[in-house]
Structure formats: C-alpha cells, structure tokens
Design a protein around this motif. Structure first.
Motif, PDB file in Angstrom:
ATOM      1  N   ALA A   1       0.832  -1.204   0.000  1.00 51.52           N
ATOM      2  CA  ALA A   1       0.000   0.000   0.000  1.00 51.52           C
ATOM      3  C   ALA A   1       0.869   1.257   0.000  1.00 51.52           C
ATOM      4  O   ALA A   1       0.557   2.239  -0.680  1.00 51.52           O
ATOM      5  N   LEU A   2       1.963   1.234   0.738  1.00 52.55           N
ATOM      6  CA  LEU A   2       2.872   2.378   0.776  1.00 52.55           C
ATOM      7  C   LEU A   2       3.523   2.599  -0.587  1.00 52.55           C
ATOM      8  O   LEU A   2       3.603   3.726  -1.084  1.00 52.55           O
ATOM      9  N   LEU A   3       3.981   1.515  -1.212  1.00 46.71           N
ATOM     10  CA  LEU A   3       4.602   1.627  -2.539  1.00 46.71           C
ATOM     11  C   LEU A   3       3.614   2.157  -3.577  1.00 46.71           C
ATOM     12  O   LEU A   3       3.977   2.964  -4.430  1.00 46.71           O
ATOM     13  N   VAL A   4       2.365   1.706  -3.493  1.00 48.30           N
ATOM     14  CA  VAL A   4       1.328   2.186  -4.415  1.00 48.30           C
ATOM     15  C   VAL A   4       1.028   3.655  -4.142  1.00 48.30           C
ATOM     16  O   VAL A   4       0.928   4.465  -5.067  1.00 48.30           O
ATOM     17  N   SER A   5       0.935   4.037  -2.861  1.00 50.94           N
ATOM     18  CA  SER A   5       0.627   5.434  -2.527  1.00 50.94           C
ATOM     19  C   SER A   5       1.740   6.376  -2.960  1.00 50.94           C
ATOM     20  O   SER A   5       1.482   7.526  -3.294  1.00 50.94           O
ATOM     21  N   ARG A   6       2.972   5.904  -2.972  1.00 45.92           N
ATOM     22  CA  ARG A   6       4.099   6.734  -3.416  1.00 45.92           C
ATOM     23  C   ARG A   6       4.222   6.770  -4.943  1.00 45.92           C
ATOM     24  O   ARG A   6       4.993   7.532  -5.479  1.00 45.92           O
ATOM     25  N   GLY A   7       3.481   5.880  -5.622  1.00 46.87           N
ATOM     26  CA  GLY A   7       3.531   5.867  -7.082  1.00 46.87           C
ATOM     27  C   GLY A   7       4.660   5.048  -7.657  1.00 46.87           C
ATOM     28  O   GLY A   7       4.886   5.054  -8.865  1.00 46.87           O
ATOM     29  N   LEU A   8       5.383   4.321  -6.817  1.00 46.42           N
ATOM     30  CA  LEU A   8       6.475   3.477  -7.296  1.00 46.42           C
ATOM     31  C   LEU A   8       5.952   2.198  -7.932  1.00 46.42           C
ATOM     32  O   LEU A   8       6.559   1.649  -8.851  1.00 46.42           O
ATOM     33  N   VAL A   9       4.831   1.717  -7.400  1.00 51.18           N
ATOM     34  CA  VAL A   9       4.188   0.508  -7.909  1.00 51.18           C
ATOM     35  C   VAL A   9       2.791   0.889  -8.375  1.00 51.18           C
ATOM     36  O   VAL A   9       2.078   1.621  -7.698  1.00 51.18           O
ATOM     37  N   LEU A  10       2.427   0.410  -9.541  1.00 45.48           N
ATOM     38  CA  LEU A  10       1.104   0.662 -10.101  1.00 45.48           C
ATOM     39  C   LEU A  10       0.280  -0.611  -9.937  1.00 45.48           C
ATOM     40  O   LEU A  10       0.769  -1.711 -10.200  1.00 45.48           O
ATOM     41  N   ARG A  11      -0.954  -0.440  -9.494  1.00 42.28           N
ATOM     42  CA  ARG A  11      -1.827  -1.592  -9.249  1.00 42.28           C
ATOM     43  C   ARG A  11      -3.046  -1.451 -10.143  1.00 42.28           C
ATOM     44  O   ARG A  11      -3.661  -0.396 -10.212  1.00 42.28           O
ATOM     45  N   SER A  12      -3.417  -2.551 -10.792  1.00 40.24           N
ATOM     46  CA  SER A  12      -4.648  -2.573 -11.589  1.00 40.24           C
ATOM     47  C   SER A  12      -5.441  -3.800 -11.193  1.00 40.24           C
ATOM     48  O   SER A  12      -4.907  -4.738 -10.623  1.00 40.24           O
ATOM     49  N   GLY A  13      -6.724  -3.771 -11.488  1.00 41.63           N
ATOM     50  CA  GLY A  13      -7.589  -4.889 -11.127  1.00 41.63           C
ATOM     51  C   GLY A  13      -8.267  -4.639  -9.802  1.00 41.63           C
ATOM     52  O   GLY A  13      -7.860  -3.786  -9.022  1.00 41.63           O
ATOM     53  N   ASP A  14      -9.328  -5.378  -9.550  1.00 40.90           N
ATOM     54  CA  ASP A  14     -10.096  -5.228  -8.323  1.00 40.90           C
ATOM     55  C   ASP A  14      -9.999  -6.479  -7.477  1.00 40.90           C
ATOM     56  O   ASP A  14      -9.769  -7.574  -7.973  1.00 40.90           O
ATOM     57  N   GLY A  15     -10.231  -6.299  -6.178  1.00 47.37           N
ATOM     58  CA  GLY A  15     -10.277  -7.442  -5.271  1.00 47.37           C
ATOM     59  C   GLY A  15      -8.983  -8.215  -5.247  1.00 47.37           C
ATOM     60  O   GLY A  15      -7.910  -7.659  -5.154  1.00 47.37           O
ATOM     61  N   ARG A  16      -9.092  -9.520  -5.372  1.00 47.83           N
ATOM     62  CA  ARG A  16      -7.911 -10.383  -5.298  1.00 47.83           C
ATOM     63  C   ARG A  16      -7.150 -10.446  -6.620  1.00 47.83           C
ATOM     64  O   ARG A  16      -6.076 -11.029  -6.671  1.00 47.83           O
ATOM     65  N   GLY A  17      -7.695  -9.876  -7.675  1.00 50.23           N
ATOM     66  CA  GLY A  17      -7.061  -9.986  -8.981  1.00 50.23           C
ATOM     67  C   GLY A  17      -6.133  -8.844  -9.339  1.00 50.23           C
ATOM     68  O   GLY A  17      -6.046  -8.456 -10.489  1.00 50.23           O
ATOM     69  N   HIS A  18      -5.435  -8.284  -8.345  1.00 48.78           N
ATOM     70  CA  HIS A  18      -4.527  -7.174  -8.629  1.00 48.78           C
ATOM     71  C   HIS A  18      -3.373  -7.623  -9.505  1.00 48.78           C
ATOM     72  O   HIS A  18      -2.839  -8.721  -9.353  1.00 48.78           O
ATOM     73  N   ARG A  19      -3.002  -6.733 -10.391  1.00 47.90           N
ATOM     74  CA  ARG A  19      -1.780  -6.915 -11.172  1.00 47.90           C
ATOM     75  C   ARG A  19      -0.878  -5.746 -10.842  1.00 47.90           C
ATOM     76  O   ARG A  19      -1.352  -4.629 -10.646  1.00 47.90           O
ATOM     77  N   TYR A  20       0.408  -6.001 -10.799  1.00 47.32           N
ATOM     78  CA  TYR A  20       1.347  -4.971 -10.398  1.00 47.32           C
ATOM     79  C   TYR A  20       2.343  -4.685 -11.511  1.00 47.32           C
ATOM     80  O   TYR A  20       2.701  -5.560 -12.292  1.00 47.32           O
ATOM     81  N   ALA A  21       2.792  -3.446 -11.529  1.00 46.58           N
ATOM     82  CA  ALA A  21       3.853  -3.020 -12.443  1.00 46.58           C
ATOM     83  C   ALA A  21       4.646  -1.931 -11.747  1.00 46.58           C
ATOM     84  O   ALA A  21       4.128  -1.219 -10.883  1.00 46.58           O
ATOM     85  N   LEU A  22       5.888  -1.821 -12.124  1.00 49.48           N
ATOM     86  CA  LEU A  22       6.707  -0.733 -11.611  1.00 49.48           C
ATOM     87  C   LEU A  22       6.390   0.536 -12.382  1.00 49.48           C
ATOM     88  O   LEU A  22       6.043   0.478 -13.566  1.00 49.48           O
ATOM     89  N   ASN A  23       6.489   1.661 -11.720  1.00 47.16           N
ATOM     90  CA  ASN A  23       6.336   2.942 -12.403  1.00 47.16           C
ATOM     91  C   ASN A  23       7.348   2.966 -13.548  1.00 47.16           C
ATOM     92  O   ASN A  23       8.506   2.571 -13.367  1.00 47.16           O
ATOM     93  N   PRO A  24       6.947   3.414 -14.727  1.00 46.85           N
ATOM     94  CA  PRO A  24       7.877   3.441 -15.861  1.00 46.85           C
ATOM     95  C   PRO A  24       9.176   4.191 -15.579  1.00 46.85           C
ATOM     96  O   PRO A  24      10.208   3.899 -16.177  1.00 46.85           O
ATOM     97  N   ALA A  25       9.146   5.134 -14.652  1.00 41.88           N
ATOM     98  CA  ALA A  25      10.347   5.905 -14.329  1.00 41.88           C
ATOM     99  C   ALA A  25      11.395   5.064 -13.596  1.00 41.88           C
ATOM    100  O   ALA A  25      12.579   5.413 -13.612  1.00 41.88           O
ATOM    101  N   ILE A  26      11.002   3.955 -12.972  1.00 37.58           N
ATOM    102  CA  ILE A  26      11.972   3.118 -12.272  1.00 37.58           C
ATOM    103  C   ILE A  26      12.089   1.729 -12.890  1.00 37.58           C
ATOM    104  O   ILE A  26      12.852   0.902 -12.405  1.00 37.58           O
ATOM    105  N   ALA A  27      11.330   1.478 -13.942  1.00 40.01           N
ATOM    106  CA  ALA A  27      11.360   0.163 -14.600  1.00 40.01           C
ATOM    107  C   ALA A  27      12.636   0.013 -15.424  1.00 40.01           C
ATOM    108  O   ALA A  27      13.261   0.992 -15.831  1.00 40.01           O
TER     109      ALA A  27
END
Length: 122
Positions: free
Chosen positions: A51-77
């Motif tokens: 949650a902290l990583l998502v709130s800082r924008g370092l990790v991007l989360r998509s999907g709802d409920g248990r089906g979250h998918r994660y990606a790194l922010n393009p600036a750090i990928a």
C-alpha cells in the motif's frame, strides 16, 4: 532519492523483489502472496508495504479485489534498450498518463531564535 520517499524496510525489500522479477517496461507477474513467500514477512506487513509503494507511485496496481496486477512505475522500470525506454516515455507523455512519484512534503519548523547559532572557532 530513495531515502526521501520515507519507505519502511519492508517496503524497500518488496520493491527490490519486484525490480528483480520485473519484465522490461515494469510488468511484475508475481502475486503479493508470492512476494511474501520470498521475503517471509507475513500478510499484514506485506499489505502495508505494498500500500505504501502504491501510494508513493512506485508501484502501479490494476484490477479489483484479489485480482490485482502490479507493475513498476515506468520511471523506475528496466528496459531492454535506451530506444525502448524513449519510445515508452514518449507514448506516455503524449497520452498524458505518465504516473508521478509522490515524494512526501515534509516541512521543518525553523529553529527558535537564539538556538543553534553560529559559533566562532579560534
């Protein structure tokens, strides 16, 4: 700049695992539970760190409920080439969808008058 993001040690470890297991462009095909298995931190600390990583924008989360998918922010990928990185950033800039990284805005109080002044050195 990592120290300015005020991340917990667990969040830094989670981010490290995600960077290690990410594809070019930032896609991470690990579930939160799989990252927890690697680190062995437990569900609650893992959720707080994510949650902290998502709130800082370092990790991007998509999907709802248990089906979250994660990606790194393009600036750090990571990218396969400089050209791939330039193309990705150009496309994101053109579409206006480049996600920001949120650095906490800490404001320090100025020192009280008469404290911490200059001291002469002989």
């Amino acid at each position: 700049m990592l120290h300015q993001l005020d991340l917990t040690p667990t969040a830094i470890n989670v981010l490290s695992v995600m960077v290690k297991h990410s594809e070019a462009g930032g896609a991470v095909h690990l579930k939160q539970s799989e990252i927890d298995e690697i680190l062995g931190v437990g569900q609650a600390p893992m959720s707080r760190a994510m949650a902290l990583l998502v709130s800082r924008g370092l990790v991007l989360r998509s999907g709802d409920g248990r089906g979250h998918r994660y990606a790194l922010n393009p600036a750090i990928a990571g990218y396969d080439s400089e050209q791939q990185m330039k193309e990705e950033f150009s496309a994101l800039a053109a579409s206006g969808t480049l996600p920001p990284i949120a650095v906490p805005n800490y404001v320090r109080k100025p020192p009280k008058p008469g404290t911490g002044g200059l001291h002469a050195v002989a």
